[in-house]
Design a protein around this motif. Structure first.
Motif, PDB file in Angstrom:
ATOM      1  N   VAL A 261       0.173  23.712  73.226  1.00 31.63           N
ATOM      2  CA  VAL A 261       1.157  22.648  73.446  1.00 31.63           C
ATOM      3  C   VAL A 261       0.741  21.830  74.664  1.00 31.63           C
ATOM      4  CG1 VAL A 261       3.038  23.982  72.437  1.00 31.63           C
ATOM      5  CG2 VAL A 261       2.613  24.129  74.912  1.00 31.63           C
TER       6      VAL A 261
ATOM      7  N   ASP B 178       5.416  21.095  78.409  1.00 31.88           N
ATOM      8  CA  ASP B 178       6.389  21.642  77.462  1.00 31.88           C
ATOM      9  C   ASP B 178       6.831  23.032  77.934  1.00 31.88           C
ATOM     10  OD1 ASP B 178       7.836  22.521  75.186  1.00 31.88           O
ATOM     11  OD2 ASP B 178       6.596  21.266  73.881  1.00 31.88           O
TER      12      ASP B 178
ATOM     13  N   ILE C 113       8.968  26.625  69.658  1.00 27.69           N
ATOM     14  CA  ILE C 113       8.033  25.636  69.098  1.00 27.69           C
ATOM     15  C   ILE C 113       7.940  25.808  67.583  1.00 27.69           C
ATOM     16  CG2 ILE C 113       5.600  24.967  68.957  1.00 27.69           C
ATOM     17  CD1 ILE C 113       6.922  23.841  71.391  1.00 27.69           C
TER      18      ILE C 113
ATOM     19  N   SER D 220      11.069  24.367  65.803  1.00 24.43           N
ATOM     20  CA  SER D 220      11.502  23.092  66.377  1.00 24.43           C
ATOM     21  C   SER D 220      11.778  22.017  65.327  1.00 24.43           C
ATOM     22  CB  SER D 220      10.431  22.578  67.340  1.00 24.43           C
ATOM     23  OG  SER D 220       9.227  22.284  66.613  1.00 24.43           O
TER      24      SER D 220
ATOM     25  N   GLU E   3       9.622  20.199  64.258  1.00 31.47           N
ATOM     26  CA  GLU E   3       8.689  19.134  64.631  1.00 31.47           C
ATOM     27  C   GLU E   3       7.319  19.410  64.027  1.00 31.47           C
ATOM     28  OE1 GLU E   3      10.967  18.386  68.903  1.00 31.47           O
ATOM     29  OE2 GLU E   3       8.970  19.277  68.860  1.00 31.47           O
TER      30      GLU E   3
ATOM     31  N   GLY F 160       1.328  12.572  71.009  1.00 34.79           N
ATOM     32  CA  GLY F 160       2.733  12.749  70.663  1.00 34.79           C
ATOM     33  C   GLY F 160       3.054  12.788  69.189  1.00 34.79           C
TER      34      GLY F 160
ATOM     35  N   SER G 272       3.896  18.249  68.199  1.00 33.73           N
ATOM     36  CA  SER G 272       4.388  18.969  69.373  1.00 33.73           C
ATOM     37  C   SER G 272       3.501  20.158  69.723  1.00 33.73           C
ATOM     38  CB  SER G 272       5.814  19.460  69.125  1.00 33.73           C
ATOM     39  OG  SER G 272       6.695  18.361  69.010  1.00 33.73           O
TER      40      SER G 272
END
Length: 289
Positions: free
Chosen positions: A155, A159, A166, A169, A171, A213, A216
Motif C-alpha cells: 500500500v 495508509d 484493505i 475496503s 476498493e 491512486g 488502494s
C-alpha cells in the motif's frame, strides 16, 4: 464370513478327452493373442506417453531455442527500447545456451497467454519469473527450481489501515493479469474478501496504479518488488509492505511435457551453474542476493 467361504469348494473339471484339450488350447491361444495385443499397446521402456515433439530427443544439427518471456518484469526480463532483452533470466538462458552452443531467438509475449503459446509451439521455453505451481503443471513441465519468493500486499506509505481492512475496503487492488498475484486476488475474493480487482499488463503497471491512486493496494511478489525499490529509494519511501500472502513459491524454467531432452539439458546446466561462483555474481548483478 467363514461359513460363506466354506461353501465354495473348487471342483476340478471332469476330463473329457479331446473336448478338454480343445478348450485348453483355445484358452492358451486367446491368452497369447491378448498378451501380444497388450504388449503392442504398452509403450516400450524409456518411451514417452506424450506425442513426440521438437525436443523429445536430441535434434540433429544446430539447436535453436525460441525463448518466450515477459517484456516488463524487472529484474528478470525487460525489453530495452533498442529491442535488446536484459535481466536475470535472460542472462540465465544465455549461459545455458552458451554451454551447449545453442542459438536463442528472443520472443517477448503477453503473459496472460504465454502458457498457451508454449503448448502451441510458438515458443520453446518460458524463463521469466515463471512460478512452478500445480495448475500450470497440468499443462507444462518445469525445470529444477532456481529462485524463491513470497507474495506481498503493498500500500502507499501513508495508509494506516490494517491488512484485513484493505482486503475488505471495496476498493481496487491492482495485479498483473495472468500472474500468480492475479490468481491470489481471485482466491481471496472467492474466500469472501470485499475488494475489486484491477488487472494490468505488468507488475510495474500495477505499482504505478497504486502510486497514482487508481488502486488502494497491489498484490505483487518480493522477487520483483525488492530489487525494483532498491534501485529507487524515493519510490521505496512512498510504499510499504503490509504483509505476506500465502506460502513461499519458486521460479523454474517451463517446457512442454514431451520435450524431455531439452528439460534434461536445462536441468544439467542449471544445477552446474547454481553450484558455481557465477551464481552469486548473477544474483548480485540483478539485486537478487
Amino acid at each position: 464370513m467363514e461359513k460363506l467361504l466354506n461353501k465354495w469348494v473348487y471342483v476340478p473339471p471332469k476330463w473329457d478327452g479331446g473336448t478338454m484339450v480343445g478348450r485348453y488350447i483355445a484358452v492358451l491361444l486367446l491368452g497369447l493373442l491378448l498378451g501380444a495385443a497388450v504388449g503392442y499397446a504398452i509403450p516400450k521402456q524409456g518411451s514417452c506417453l506424450f506425442e513426440r515433439s521438437k525436443f523429445s530427443d536430441a535434434p540433429s544439427g544446430e539447436v535453436t531455442i525460441i525463448y518466450g518471456f515477459d517484456a516488463n518484469y524487472p529484474p528478470f526480463t525487460v525489453m530495452q527500447p533498442n529491442g535488446t532483452p536484459v535481466g536475470f533470466d535472460v542472462d540465465l538462458m544465455n549461459l545455458i545456451a552458451e554451454k551447449y552452443g545453442w542459438k536463442i531467438v528472443y520472443k517477448p509475449w503477453d503473459w496472460s497467454t504465454i502458457v498457451t503459446a508454449l503448448e502451441n509451439g510458438d515458443i520453446d521455453v518460458i524463463a521469466s519469473g515463471m512460478t512452478f505451481n500445480a495448475a500450470r503443471s497440468q499443462k507444462i513441465w518445469f525445470s529444477v527450481p532456481y529462485y524463491s519468493y513470497v507474495h506481498q500486499l503493498v500500500v502507499r506509505s501513508e495508509d494506516k489501515r490494517s491488512f484485513d481492512e484493505i482486503l475488505n475496503s471495496n476498493e481496487y487492488i491492482a495485479v498483473q493479469l495472468g500472474s500468480t498475484s492475479d490468481e491470489w486476488a481471485d482466491r481471496l475474493i472467492k474466500a469472501g474478501y470485499k475488494f475489486k480487482k484491477l488487472g494490468l499488463d505488468s507488475y510495474v503497471s500495477a505499482l504505478e496504479a497504486l502510486l497514482d491512486g487508481r488502486a488502494s493496494a497491489v498484490i505483487t511478489d518480493s522477487a520483483f518488488l525488492g530489487p525494483y525499490l532498491k534501485k529507487d529509494p524515493d519510490l521505496a519511501a512512498k510504499v510499504k509492505v503490509l504483509g505476506s500472502i500465502g506460502a513461499p513459491n519458486v521460479y523454474a524454467i517451463a517446457t512442454r511435457p514431451q520435450d524431455k531432452w531439452l528439460r534434461d539439458k536445462i536441468n544439467e546446466a542449471l544445477e552446474e551453474l547454481m553450484n558455481s561462483p557465477k551464481w552469486n555474481e548473477l544474483l548480485k548483478k540483478w539485486g537478487l542476493d
